[in-house]
Design an enzyme around this catalytic site. Sequence first.
Site, mmCIF file in Angstrom:
data_model
loop_
_atom_site.group_PDB
_atom_site.id
_atom_site.type_symbol
_atom_site.label_atom_id
_atom_site.label_comp_id
_atom_site.label_asym_id
_atom_site.label_seq_id
_atom_site.Cartn_x
_atom_site.Cartn_y
_atom_site.Cartn_z
ATOM 1 N N GLY A 45 3.509 8.392 -3.752
ATOM 2 C CA GLY A 45 2.399 9.334 -3.823
ATOM 3 C C GLY A 45 2.430 10.137 -5.110
ATOM 4 O O GLY A 45 3.068 9.745 -6.087
ATOM 5 N N HIS A 51 0.019 5.188 -12.067
ATOM 6 C CA HIS A 51 -0.246 4.430 -10.837
ATOM 7 C C HIS A 51 -1.602 3.728 -10.914
ATOM 8 O O HIS A 51 -1.759 2.613 -10.427
ATOM 9 C CB HIS A 51 -0.232 5.370 -9.619
ATOM 10 C CG HIS A 51 1.108 5.995 -9.360
ATOM 11 N ND1 HIS A 51 1.356 7.326 -9.591
ATOM 12 C CD2 HIS A 51 2.267 5.468 -8.897
ATOM 13 C CE1 HIS A 51 2.618 7.599 -9.267
ATOM 14 N NE2 HIS A 51 3.187 6.496 -8.857
ATOM 15 N N GLN A 76 16.342 7.120 -0.618
ATOM 16 C CA GLN A 76 16.682 6.980 -2.034
ATOM 17 C C GLN A 76 16.968 8.317 -2.717
ATOM 18 O O GLN A 76 17.154 8.360 -3.924
ATOM 19 C CB GLN A 76 15.593 6.197 -2.774
ATOM 20 C CG GLN A 76 14.274 6.904 -2.951
ATOM 21 C CD GLN A 76 13.209 5.957 -3.517
ATOM 22 O OE1 GLN A 76 12.724 5.071 -2.820
ATOM 23 N NE2 GLN A 76 12.867 6.118 -4.777
ATOM 24 N N ASP A 165 10.561 2.741 -14.627
ATOM 25 C CA ASP A 165 11.806 2.659 -13.846
ATOM 26 C C ASP A 165 12.381 1.263 -14.074
ATOM 27 O O ASP A 165 12.327 0.394 -13.203
ATOM 28 C CB ASP A 165 11.508 2.921 -12.372
ATOM 29 C CG ASP A 165 10.985 4.328 -12.160
ATOM 30 O OD1 ASP A 165 11.720 5.278 -12.459
ATOM 31 O OD2 ASP A 165 9.819 4.478 -11.739
ATOM 32 N N SER A 201 5.657 11.440 -11.863
ATOM 33 C CA SER A 201 5.296 12.504 -10.919
ATOM 34 C C SER A 201 6.166 13.730 -11.161
ATOM 35 O O SER A 201 5.761 14.863 -10.904
ATOM 36 C CB SER A 201 5.484 12.017 -9.482
ATOM 37 O OG SER A 201 4.713 10.854 -9.291
HETATM 38 O O1 PAF Z 1 9.160 3.874 -7.941
HETATM 39 C C1 PAF Z 1 8.932 4.474 -6.871
HETATM 40 O O2 PAF Z 1 7.980 5.260 -6.757
HETATM 41 C C2 PAF Z 1 9.851 4.232 -5.678
HETATM 42 O O3 PAF Z 1 11.171 4.070 -6.072
HETATM 43 C C3 PAF Z 1 9.390 3.057 -4.807
HETATM 44 C C4 PAF Z 1 9.448 1.737 -5.546
HETATM 45 C C5 PAF Z 1 7.976 3.309 -4.308
HETATM 46 C C6 PAF Z 1 10.307 2.925 -3.576
HETATM 47 O O4 PAF Z 1 10.290 4.086 -2.804
#
Ligand code: PAF
Length: 299
Positions: A45, A51, A76, A165, A201
């Site tokens: 989100g 995004h 995570q 990432d 974010s």
């Molecule tokens: O990159 C992210 O936003 C998160 O690590 C993901 C891939 C949605 C997993 O929670």
Amino acid sequence: MTKPLTKDDYRPDDVTVHRDPVRLNRVIRALRNAGRNVALVPTMGALHAGHRQLIREAQVMQNTVVVVSIFVNPLQFGPNEDLAKYPRQFESDVDICRQERVGIVFAPSAEDMYPKGAQVTVHPGPLGDELEGVVRPGHFAGVLTVVSKLFNIVQPTYAVFGQKDYQQLQLIHRMARDLNFPLDVVGVPTVREYDGLALSSRNAYLSPEERHHAVTLSAALTAGAYVSSQGADAVLKAAHDVLAQTPEVEVDYLELRGVDLGPAPENGDARLLVAARVGATRLIDNIAVLLGEGDEQGE
Ligand code: PAF
């Protein structure tokens, strides 16, 4: 036999929000049976232009329903990380998805994703303990576990992730290969602000002064890539020199690796990665470099 879809399951002219994994899986199977491809864009989100770019990349595939998952994955986050204060803005996220003509938003609850008693997780292997894994132990097990669950629930033909990432993207590539997920993992170049700052974010946490300092990360990467024809030492020195000019940026690591995050080659394609704290906010960034063979490099 799959039941026919109703307008509560899927509306071709608007975004449908699904919360229940079992029901979503039924809808997906009906869409796949009807010959549609499914592209998954996993997110936590707080959607931004980065995004939007992932969604647009997913839209490019023919005959595809795009599913955006919105789930702030507790698995995570470490105990001292920002799970509680991670930005949550569900209504405006759904609006962005509507604007981008997303077919389905999947927003499950933590209880549905991790029912009581769930114990099995995905082990990322040694790469999970390097780079980000040094500072964030267990982070990639959390990422790979949720991504594998999303792959099983959404059964996508394509899954789209950002290159910002980069270690996460490499680990997801490996997981899809090593665990035989029948899908293509697509990596999308990082979207940047006008001055080079990678969109994230977490940029929302930066004060105006910190925002000003944060641009040092991308400036260091660009300086390194600029001298890539002179080899690895020159790349690292150039990037270090830029970082050293801004003591407010506390570097966790600056590393030059191969594109698969193994050792960097003497010549050829490599990746320069940086992580640093700016105030209380931890930022990461990376750039492609062509060692020994090219002049100026970029993403
Ligand atoms: O990159 C992210 O936003 C998160 O690590 C993901 C891939 C949605 C997993 O929670």
